[in-house]
Design a protein around this motif. Structure first.
Motif, mmCIF file in Angstrom:
data_model
loop_
_atom_site.group_PDB
_atom_site.id
_atom_site.type_symbol
_atom_site.label_atom_id
_atom_site.label_comp_id
_atom_site.label_asym_id
_atom_site.label_seq_id
_atom_site.Cartn_x
_atom_site.Cartn_y
_atom_site.Cartn_z
ATOM 1 N N GLN A 173 -12.294 -10.870 25.766
ATOM 2 C CA GLN A 173 -11.542 -12.006 26.643
ATOM 3 C C GLN A 173 -11.279 -11.581 27.940
ATOM 4 O OE1 GLN A 173 -9.108 -13.988 23.880
ATOM 5 N NE2 GLN A 173 -7.853 -15.020 25.706
ATOM 6 N N SER A 174 -11.003 -10.339 28.262
ATOM 7 C CA SER A 174 -10.570 -9.934 29.508
ATOM 8 C C SER A 174 -11.867 -10.074 30.483
ATOM 9 C CB SER A 174 -10.375 -8.449 29.545
ATOM 10 O OG SER A 174 -11.291 -7.546 29.061
ATOM 11 N N ASP A 175 -13.053 -9.946 30.040
ATOM 12 C CA ASP A 175 -14.343 -10.155 30.694
ATOM 13 C C ASP A 175 -14.437 -11.539 31.463
ATOM 14 O OD1 ASP A 175 -14.876 -7.576 30.655
ATOM 15 O OD2 ASP A 175 -16.314 -7.912 29.052
ATOM 16 N N LEU A 176 -13.660 -12.621 30.894
ATOM 17 C CA LEU A 176 -13.670 -13.791 31.105
ATOM 18 C C LEU A 176 -12.978 -14.212 32.820
ATOM 19 C CD1 LEU A 176 -13.125 -15.851 27.833
ATOM 20 C CD2 LEU A 176 -15.409 -15.201 28.869
ATOM 21 N N ASP A 177 -12.277 -13.276 33.002
ATOM 22 C CA ASP A 177 -11.790 -13.509 34.206
ATOM 23 C C ASP A 177 -12.723 -13.496 35.218
ATOM 24 O OD1 ASP A 177 -9.073 -13.404 33.280
ATOM 25 O OD2 ASP A 177 -8.871 -11.388 33.500
ATOM 26 N N GLY A 178 -13.755 -12.512 34.892
ATOM 27 C CA GLY A 178 -15.106 -12.498 35.734
ATOM 28 C C GLY A 178 -15.980 -13.570 35.656
ATOM 29 N N LEU A 179 -15.760 -14.526 35.089
ATOM 30 C CA LEU A 179 -16.617 -15.476 34.987
ATOM 31 C C LEU A 179 -17.343 -15.980 36.219
ATOM 32 C CD1 LEU A 179 -17.828 -17.445 32.530
ATOM 33 C CD2 LEU A 179 -15.954 -18.958 33.088
ATOM 34 N N TRP A 180 -18.420 -16.156 36.325
ATOM 35 C CA TRP A 180 -18.954 -16.834 37.852
ATOM 36 C C TRP A 180 -18.773 -18.169 37.982
ATOM 37 C CZ3 TRP A 180 -24.225 -14.043 36.268
ATOM 38 C CH2 TRP A 180 -24.240 -12.755 36.691
ATOM 39 N N PRO A 181 -18.248 -18.522 39.223
ATOM 40 C CA PRO A 181 -17.978 -19.947 39.405
ATOM 41 C C PRO A 181 -19.284 -20.576 39.976
ATOM 42 C CG PRO A 181 -17.278 -18.570 41.315
ATOM 43 C CD PRO A 181 -17.950 -17.540 40.304
ATOM 44 N N VAL A 182 -20.258 -20.641 39.111
ATOM 45 C CA VAL A 182 -21.707 -21.243 39.457
ATOM 46 C C VAL A 182 -22.002 -22.247 38.327
ATOM 47 C CG1 VAL A 182 -22.209 -19.580 41.205
ATOM 48 C CG2 VAL A 182 -22.808 -19.309 38.764
#
Length: 397
Positions: A173-182
């Motif tokens: 879940q912590s990786d979801l902060d790095g979700l690409w905004p594309v």
């Protein structure tokens, strides 16, 4: 290797959008078939510039340059998917006016270059692929958590991804902060999957010629294909299923040219399509030295309306190794493309790229042998030769 033969006909000018190593090899095979080539690429010193009959150095969305390519071509093809929409529209208009043909068709390329549209097409066509959910550019962690795709998962940008770029694994879940905004899509991240590629040529009459499935192994640092092996070390039943699914997909796509179908074999032995490339492909490089007719010849034949050739393996096994640049390859550097025998059944194909960078594909090695183990030993011997220093002597491609 068999000598290709020309067929009668007037279409003998091929335009290629993209001038990298794929364009380089397409130009070489076109010349052997009596076809002239014009290449459009932003880089005036790209690999294909050394062999193309006409080099047009300009951005791919330069309307005047695209018009010049159209005027110099009977058929236009592509060595990459990331062709600007405006360029595709310009070619589409010229095709409708009867001034040029596009193989594969620009509408097919537009479909495939958007990986999200491609996934939807696979699903709608009843072709096995992993479950997926589309994401808008403004998607947030809560969107992913509500999607039904459980972590760990893979996010893939819908456009612009290649050689491991545009793909990221989100493990917790912590990786979801790095979700690409594309604009992108997400799908399950399967660990331990086997990846296989099937390269297929389809001609203007719908005839298909397929190369056997090849096993792909990836460089973990760059998430890029590093090794391709033929034959794939898998049960015959699995290989047949891979070949059948790939043929079904290319039949449904109904394009003209060479296509590469990348497949996943999951932990529970499901075979699904990862993605399709509407062009010659890195996984088909081993056909250059491992088969009587390679993927580049087949592509030229297909798009120009010539009969496809029947490729035959020249050895029991062939291994291809991508040379992702590092300082060990300094002595191979050269400003022009070349090929060189490095002994023990191995051949170096150097692309002549002028700006080396870590992880950039600068060339590849092909090695043949009686067994996969023997071919792999030839690759290892060639890599030691490259690392020893001293110039590599080869013939300009």
């Amino acid at each position: 290797m068999n000598s290709p033969s020309m067929t009668s006909g007037k279409t003998q000018r091929l335009g290629i959008i993209g001038g990298g190593q794929l364009g380089l090899f397409l130009c070489q095979r076109a010349a052997s078939l009596g076809v002239t080539t014009a290449v459009l690429s932003p880089e005036s010193d790209c690999p294909a510039s050394h062999v193309a009959d006409l080099m047009i150095a300009a951005p791919m969305d330069d309307g005047a340059a695209v018009e010049q390519l159209i005027e110099a071509s009977d058929v236009i093809t592509f060595e990459l998917e990331a062709v600007p929409d405006s360029t595709l529209q310009q070619i589409r208009d010229a095709q409708e006016q009867g001034r040029v043909r596009s193989n594969p068709d620009v509408d097919l390329l537009a479909l495939i270059k958007d990986k999200g549209s491609q996934k939807i097409w696979l699903q709608q066509s009843g072709l096995a692929t992993l479950p997926f959910v589309m994401l808008d550019a403004d998607a947030v962690a809560a969107t992913v958590l509500a999607s039904g795709i459980e972590l760990p998962l893979v996010q893939k940008a819908r456009r612009g991804g290649y050689d491991g770029k545009g793909v990221q694994i989100l493990r917790d879940q912590s990786d979801l902060d790095g979700l690409w905004p594309v604009p992108s899509y997400i799908e399950p991240a399967h660990t331990g999957v086997t990846e296989v590629a099937v390269v297929i040529a389809r001609d203007t009459e719908g005839r298909l010629v397929s190369y056997p499935p090849a096993l792909m192994d990836f460089n973990s640092e760059f998430n890029s294909v590093e090794t391709i092996e033929y034959p794939a070390s898998l049960p015959d039943t699995v290989l047949r299923q891979c070949a059948d699914l790939a043929l079904e997909a290319i039949t449904a796509l109904a394009g003209v040219g060479v296509f590469a179908v990348e497949l996943f074999i999951t932990e529970d032995q499901q075979i699904v399509i990862n993605e399709i490339s509407p062009r010659v492909h890195n996984s088909g490089h081993l056909t250059m030295d491992g088969f009587t007719h390679d993927q580049f010849e087949q592509h030229v034949r297909a798009v120009m309306g010539m009969p496809l050739a029947e490729p035959t393996a020249v050895a029991n096994a062939t291994v291809m190794f991508n040379l992702l640049y590092n300082d060990r390859y300094q002595n191979a550097l050269a400003p022009t493309p070349y090929a060189a025998s490095l002994g023990a059944g191995s051949v170096l194909h150097w692309y002549g790229k002028t700006t080396p960078a870590p992880g950039r594909k600068m060339g590849h090695l092909n090695a043949t042998g009686d067994t996969l183990a023997a071919a792999q030993l030839s690759i290892e011997s060639a890599l030691r030769t490259l690392a020893q220093g001293g110039p590599i002597k080869g013939e300009q491609q």
